[in-house]
Each structure stands twice: as C-alpha cells, then as structure tokens.
Write an enzyme that holds these catalytic residues in place. Sequence first.
Site, PDB file in Angstrom:
ATOM      1  N   GLY A   1       5.086   7.800   7.117  1.00 50.67           N
ATOM      2  CA  GLY A   1       3.996   8.195   6.236  1.00 50.67           C
ATOM      3  C   GLY A   1       3.059   7.045   5.895  1.00 50.67           C
ATOM      4  O   GLY A   1       1.836   7.215   5.838  1.00 50.67           O
ATOM      5  N   THR A   2       3.611   5.875   5.678  1.00 52.05           N
ATOM      6  CA  THR A   2       2.776   4.728   5.316  1.00 52.05           C
ATOM      7  C   THR A   2       1.809   4.396   6.448  1.00 52.05           C
ATOM      8  O   THR A   2       0.617   4.169   6.215  1.00 52.05           O
ATOM      9  CB  THR A   2       3.655   3.507   4.983  1.00 52.05           C
ATOM     10  OG1 THR A   2       4.428   3.816   3.822  1.00 52.05           O
ATOM     11  CG2 THR A   2       2.814   2.271   4.705  1.00 52.05           C
TER      12      THR A   2
ATOM     13  N   GLN B   1       5.006  14.677   0.737  1.00 49.36           N
ATOM     14  CA  GLN B   1       5.961  15.415  -0.103  1.00 49.36           C
ATOM     15  C   GLN B   1       5.924  16.924   0.130  1.00 49.36           C
ATOM     16  O   GLN B   1       6.840  17.630  -0.275  1.00 49.36           O
ATOM     17  CB  GLN B   1       5.697  15.124  -1.587  1.00 49.36           C
ATOM     18  CG  GLN B   1       5.999  13.693  -1.996  1.00 49.36           C
ATOM     19  CD  GLN B   1       7.465  13.322  -1.881  1.00 49.36           C
ATOM     20  OE1 GLN B   1       8.350  14.178  -1.952  1.00 49.36           O
ATOM     21  NE2 GLN B   1       7.737  12.041  -1.677  1.00 49.36           N
TER      22      GLN B   1
ATOM     23  N   SER C   1       5.843  12.521   7.014  1.00 52.09           N
ATOM     24  CA  SER C   1       6.944  11.633   7.345  1.00 52.09           C
ATOM     25  C   SER C   1       8.202  12.473   7.560  1.00 52.09           C
ATOM     26  O   SER C   1       8.558  13.291   6.712  1.00 52.09           O
ATOM     27  CB  SER C   1       7.150  10.656   6.186  1.00 52.09           C
ATOM     28  OG  SER C   1       8.314   9.901   6.404  1.00 52.09           O
ATOM     29  N   ALA C   2       8.887  12.263   8.682  1.00 50.47           N
ATOM     30  CA  ALA C   2      10.008  13.131   9.052  1.00 50.47           C
ATOM     31  C   ALA C   2      11.190  13.054   8.089  1.00 50.47           C
ATOM     32  O   ALA C   2      11.839  14.055   7.810  1.00 50.47           O
ATOM     33  CB  ALA C   2      10.480  12.791  10.468  1.00 50.47           C
ATOM     34  N   HIS C   3      11.455  11.848   7.554  1.00 50.79           N
ATOM     35  CA  HIS C   3      12.698  11.711   6.775  1.00 50.79           C
ATOM     36  C   HIS C   3      12.619  12.371   5.403  1.00 50.79           C
ATOM     37  O   HIS C   3      13.619  12.424   4.685  1.00 50.79           O
ATOM     38  CB  HIS C   3      13.126  10.242   6.662  1.00 50.79           C
ATOM     39  CG  HIS C   3      12.316   9.416   5.719  1.00 50.79           C
ATOM     40  ND1 HIS C   3      12.754   9.103   4.453  1.00 50.79           N
ATOM     41  CD2 HIS C   3      11.107   8.843   5.849  1.00 50.79           C
ATOM     42  CE1 HIS C   3      11.846   8.346   3.851  1.00 50.79           C
ATOM     43  NE2 HIS C   3      10.838   8.184   4.672  1.00 50.79           N
TER      44      HIS C   3
ATOM     45  N   THR D   1       5.301   2.542  22.968  1.00 48.64           N
ATOM     46  CA  THR D   1       6.169   3.545  23.591  1.00 48.64           C
ATOM     47  C   THR D   1       6.663   4.510  22.522  1.00 48.64           C
ATOM     48  O   THR D   1       7.098   4.095  21.451  1.00 48.64           O
ATOM     49  CB  THR D   1       7.360   2.849  24.283  1.00 48.64           C
ATOM     50  OG1 THR D   1       6.832   2.017  25.318  1.00 48.64           O
ATOM     51  CG2 THR D   1       8.331   3.862  24.881  1.00 48.64           C
TER      52      THR D   1
ATOM     53  N   CYS E   1      10.198  -2.458 -14.510  1.00 46.19           N
ATOM     54  CA  CYS E   1      10.747  -3.638 -15.162  1.00 46.19           C
ATOM     55  C   CYS E   1      11.085  -4.703 -14.126  1.00 46.19           C
ATOM     56  O   CYS E   1      11.151  -5.867 -14.422  1.00 46.19           O
ATOM     57  CB  CYS E   1      11.999  -3.237 -15.906  1.00 46.19           C
ATOM     58  SG  CYS E   1      12.430  -4.375 -17.198  1.00 46.19           S
TER      59      CYS E   1
END
Lengths: 386, 140
Positions: free
Chosen positions: A71-72, A179, A199-201, A237, A324
Amino acid sequence: MKRIYLDYAATTPTHPDVAAAMQPYYSDIFGNPSSIHSFGREARAAVEDGREKVAKLIGAAPQEVVFTSGGTEADNFAVKGVAFANQSKGNHMIISAIEHHAVSAPCDFLKKLGFEVTVLPVDGSGLVDPADVKKAITPKTILISVMHANNEIGTIEPIEEIGRISKEAGVYFHTDAVQTFGAVPIDVNKMNVDLLSASAHKLYGPKGVGCLYIRKGTKMVPFMHGGGQEKNRRGSTENVPGIVGFGKAAELAIDEMSVRAQHLVPLRDKLINGLKMIDDAVLNGHPEKRLPNNVNFCFKYVEGESMLLNLDMEGIAASTGSACSSATLEPSHVLLAIGRPHEIAHGSVRFTLGRLTTEEDIDHVLDVFPGIVEKLRKMSPLYKRR
Amino acid sequence: MPSYSEKVMDHFRNPRNVGEMESPDGIGHVGNPVCGDIMELYIKVKDNVITDVKFKTFGCGAAIATSSMITELVKGKTIEEALKVSNRAVVEALDGLPPVKLHCSVLAEDALKSAIDDYLKKSTGKGLPGFKPHDDHPPA
C-alpha cells in the site's frame, strides 16, 4: 493464556487457502514471467490470473492494475507518478488532513520540490466535505487524494461524490483503499476513481504485495525504472507467489464480503456499546459511516500505551494513536484533525476485528478492559482533578 | 510499541508507592498533557530525611515505571542524597529504557526535584538553587 488478536487493520493472518494457492509458486512453478520459455509462460499465466481476480474485485480492467510491493508503494506511486507527469498542467494537489502518511509524506516531499498542497479539514467524525474539495480546486490542480476509509477511526469518506467533482473538474482522483479493499464494495467506475491503492495483507493475503489501479489514459511517470515490467510502469521481476496470493485473497473477498460483514458488524457494535458504558469514553469516527471491523475510543485521563501494555498482559492485541514513543511525542494526526485535544488523543485505543474474531473474544475484552481503565485512572493525576 | 526490560514491566505491572498523600511536605508537578506525560510526586520529610514518597502519573509504560522506580530510590534518603539520584540512575535501576523513552526518566528526576524545591520553599522560604524543570520535549 488464550491470545486475542484485535489488530486486523495492522495486518491479517494469511488465509489458509491463500497460503495453499501460493505454495507451488516458490519451488515448482518458479519461472520469471518475462521469460519466453515454458517456465516463464507458466509464471506469466499465474500473474495475469492474479491480475484478473484483483481487477474484478473493483470493477476494473485487468490491464489497469499494476502490482506493487504494498500500500505504501501504491500511494507513493500515485502521488509522485501524477505529480511528475503533469507538471505542464500544474503543481497543485489536494489531500485530506487524515490521509495515511504514505500519502501525506510524499506530498511533503513534493512541497520541497515546489509543488503546492492544500490539506482539507475533516469534521468531528472524520468526514471530508465534498464542497471543500470543490472550493479548493484551482486551474493548477493536478491531483485530489482522499482515502476511502480511515485506518485509525474507520470513517468511510464520500468517495463517489468527491470522484464526481474531480471528474467534472478534469482532475485526477486517487483514493487509498487499503482498509476497504475486499471489506466493502468498490466500483472504480461508479466512484469515478482514477487511481486506487490496495495492500494484500489487509485482506488475508500475503505481505509484500499490493497494487495501484490506474485508469486507462492516466498520465503517470513510472515508479521504478528498470526492466519494463508492468507495462513499463513498475520495473522489477514480479512477485509471483505474492501476486497469486493476492489474487486468491481477492477472489475469497468477492465470495465472502457480505458474510464477513454480517459477522463483523454485530461484534463491532457489541464492542462499541460495551465500551461506551465506561465513564468518559469517547467514540472516535463516524457512528454509521464506518468500517465493519473498526472500534476506536478515547478514554479520558489515561494514556494509550499503558492501556495497550495492560491489554497485552491479558493476551489482547490492540493499537493506539498515542505517540508517546515517537520522536515528536505528537499523538495521531487523525485524532487531532477530528478535534480531540492532545491529552485526550493520547488516550486512544483501536480494536480492529476480523474473520477469526468470536463473540467470546469481545466478551473477554469487555470483561477486562473496564478494570484496566480504572486501574490507570487511579494512578492518573488528571483524573482526580476533573 | 518499544520493548521494555523485565524490570520496567515489573514496575509498570506493580507500581510502588502509587497514590496520593495527606498533607505532604513537598509536591512536585511536571510534564504536560500535550506530550502525553504528567507526573506528580509527593514527599514527606522528617529531620531532613524523605520518610515517605508517593506518585501519580499519566503516561506510557516508561513514565509509570520511572516514577515508581524513583520513589523506591529516594525513600529513606536525606534530601542531599536524593538530589544525587539522576535520571541515569533511574534508567540503570530499570535495566535500561528504549532511547525514545529516555525523556520519561528526565521527567521523573524533574518530578523529584520539583517536590524537593517545593519542600525547601515551604520550610526555608528558598527553593532549590538553580532548579529549572527541563523542557517537556526530549532534547533535540
């Protein structure tokens, strides 16, 4: 201790059918899809089969799907690819304030090169107002990018309307659908989308593979210059096992989309309604225009990471918008954009459900979580002063 | 989320000396909600010795663990001895902190000094010489 995974928006377990589909493509069918011999042809056929399946999920033509590493990369490709190829038209881009960093960071980079970026505000539930999009368009605008659904708060944006406005203005429209891809119906034509990232995951596929849908005729520069793969748009590839897995995951998503939603929505709502009972709990995101699996709350007077650590001790995996641990100590830009003050934004917890989530899992969270908040509030100097 | 040492997790799970104190001799208050960490530290002093210490913290795991640890390190110590307890000593006692969390130990040291400063102001009319809390953000 039974572990409960409620961080499906971060990643999902690869579906067993997906893993099985991928398996032959490591050692048995290992050819390079660019090779003309039989080994290559087998691999090529697998890649094109994957492409067809992924395209089908969003109503696209297979040749409009370009595989990426995730996705990135797809977001980077969309933003930079359009920016660099359309400089003769203009240098202005429009994004929302709640975009994933994979969209906003490339925009920041492009700003340094002289591009201009308008960042649109969102309302208290995280919605972009299409009227704001319309107003922001100038003759120099070359790209509008608004995500389909936000990864933190789950709000689903009015993409169809923004797409229509973009089309009327003749401006390319990109949406980050990481998402929503496989989770809610997507039709790139109905939604007037020119570019769409996935994104596949996130949909029970493997990590390391994603795609960018690029509408035919869209002017783009290649993301990777190299061997001419992906019709010269992305040299390298092809990740054959990954693409096969992505295709299988897309196929399963088409078959199971409504069943999955019917499973998730009642569990999501049970969790939301249960957590709402905790004092000073604030739901983040839109109550209805929301991903089927997203629950995000701020719990006043407590900090997110300490809630996560306590949940982890109970075997429950969730996530937070508190930063944080980040170098800037800034909480989530999404929570700030919907108007949460800093100290409240630091107290967010996100639970994202998935196909393996059970009602017992939700009951367990509802059993232990109020005690966690209470324990931390007893320690909090902010709590006594309210 | 960073990975914490067992010691940090122990103090996070079972923080020592947590709570408020009735009529403390000194109160330290540091941090701010913007950066996500707030510590309050209360001390009881008798014959120049810190006889009791309590804390309340809004913050991450490291913020809670450093608060807890510093209370353990200074309880029973004289004011002079307590002032020698540095943030580094807190980090060492916790078997280390992830680099991004070091500012929490600075905050804990400041909370203690702020409480001693308050105690000295109340008892002698003069605060801790040269005491100035750090900026809430980690050093660049």
